[in-house]
Design an enzyme around this catalytic site. Sequence first.
Site, PDB file in Angstrom:
ATOM      1  N   GLU A 255      98.059  74.073  18.831  1.00  0.00           N
ATOM      2  CA  GLU A 255      98.484  72.738  19.170  1.00  0.00           C
ATOM      3  C   GLU A 255      98.049  71.850  17.892  1.00  0.00           C
ATOM      4  OE1 GLU A 255      99.967  70.785  20.543  1.00  0.00           O
ATOM      5  OE2 GLU A 255      99.590  70.676  22.648  1.00  0.00           O
ATOM      6  N   ASP A 256      98.933  70.513  17.895  1.00  0.00           N
ATOM      7  CA  ASP A 256      98.626  69.501  17.068  1.00  0.00           C
ATOM      8  C   ASP A 256      97.551  68.791  17.511  1.00  0.00           C
ATOM      9  OD1 ASP A 256     100.288  68.637  19.081  1.00  0.00           O
ATOM     10  OD2 ASP A 256     101.764  67.618  17.852  1.00  0.00           O
TER      11      ASP A 256
ATOM     12  N   PHE B 163      96.749  56.054  18.766  1.00  0.00           N
ATOM     13  CA  PHE B 163      98.161  56.884  18.468  1.00  0.00           C
ATOM     14  C   PHE B 163      98.284  57.481  16.744  1.00  0.00           C
ATOM     15  CE2 PHE B 163     102.664  57.611  17.819  1.00  0.00           C
ATOM     16  CZ  PHE B 163     102.681  58.660  18.692  1.00  0.00           C
TER      17      PHE B 163
HETATM   18  P1  IMP Z   1      98.257  66.178  26.349  1.00  0.00           P
HETATM   19  O1  IMP Z   1      99.134  66.982  27.116  1.00  0.00           O
HETATM   20  O2  IMP Z   1      98.034  64.605  27.011  1.00  0.00           O
HETATM   21  O3  IMP Z   1      97.218  66.566  25.726  1.00  0.00           O
HETATM   22  O4  IMP Z   1      99.282  65.893  25.103  1.00  0.00           O
HETATM   23  C1  IMP Z   1      99.427  66.513  24.190  1.00  0.00           C
HETATM   24  C2  IMP Z   1     100.581  66.434  23.439  1.00  0.00           C
HETATM   25  O5  IMP Z   1     100.933  65.081  23.461  1.00  0.00           O
HETATM   26  C3  IMP Z   1     100.395  66.697  22.030  1.00  0.00           C
HETATM   27  O6  IMP Z   1     100.897  68.104  21.613  1.00  0.00           O
HETATM   28  C4  IMP Z   1     101.512  65.712  21.300  1.00  0.00           C
HETATM   29  O7  IMP Z   1     102.750  66.459  21.188  1.00  0.00           O
HETATM   30  C5  IMP Z   1     101.700  64.556  22.142  1.00  0.00           C
HETATM   31  N1  IMP Z   1     100.434  63.544  21.518  1.00  0.00           N
HETATM   32  C6  IMP Z   1      99.404  63.235  22.109  1.00  0.00           C
HETATM   33  N2  IMP Z   1      98.711  62.283  21.325  1.00  0.00           N
HETATM   34  C7  IMP Z   1      99.683  62.117  20.480  1.00  0.00           C
HETATM   35  C8  IMP Z   1      99.504  61.038  19.200  1.00  0.00           C
HETATM   36  O8  IMP Z   1      98.566  60.370  19.033  1.00  0.00           O
HETATM   37  N3  IMP Z   1     100.574  61.190  18.376  1.00  0.00           N
HETATM   38  C9  IMP Z   1     101.545  61.865  18.302  1.00  0.00           C
HETATM   39  N4  IMP Z   1     101.781  62.885  19.449  1.00  0.00           N
HETATM   40  C10 IMP Z   1     100.566  62.762  20.435  1.00  0.00           C
HETATM   41 MG    MG Z   2     102.283  68.876  20.918  1.00  0.00          MG
END
Ligand code: IMP
Ligand code: MG
Length: 177
Positions: free
Chosen positions: A102-103, A155
């Site tokens: 994951e990123d 972000f």
């Molecule tokens: P989660 O499901 O809320 O943990 O969000 C994960 C996904 O949201 C990541 O795989 C990203 O694609 C996106 N995401 C979350 N935070 C950021 C950020 O700061 N920049 C860009 N994409 C983000």
């Molecule tokens: Mg992602």
Amino acid sequence: MNKVKLHDLEFVPYLSEADILARVQELGTQLAADYSGRTPCFLVVLKGAAIFAADLIRATGIPCELTFIELASYEGTASSGAVRMATKLPQRLSGKDVIVVEDIIDTGRTMHFLLPQLEAIGAKSTAIATLLHKPDAQQFDLDLQYVGFEIPNDFVVGYGLDYEQHGRELSAIYVKK
Ligand code: IMP
Ligand code: MG
């Protein structure tokens, strides 16, 4: 490194390319030790993790398999509250040691959605390798085995991460001003 403008927002340098690559190398070394003698399958979560995965897999340097899934949960600069599966879950993961790449872990919703499905299709083991983690934003409980950097709840873009599909090509990571 200079500031960058993507659509309506300005971003300033946060993690340099050299810092990112040094940390990715450390994660690769750790994965190589932990998975020695096995052939894990990297499951890369598109699109954001593509760039990180390419460097991480080469840093690991062990025999592996590679597959992809496209998931989306973000709209603009905030979590939408739902996870959309844009491609089907690869069925070949049954019986495999799966390393999800994951990123970033933000709320944790995406991994909380994906991991039970990997178990349901019979993955032998699962682990998460994420470049970034925002502990202050996390709402879902997860075991995070491999984390590159813990960052504040801001972000960020670059090194695969986007703002409205822009900024993925940046070699460093930038934070919203
Ligand atoms: P989660 O499901 O809320 O943990 O969000 C994960 C996904 O949201 C990541 O795989 C990203 O694609 C996106 N995401 C979350 N935070 C950021 C950020 O700061 N920049 C860009 N994409 C983000
Ligand atoms: Mg992602």
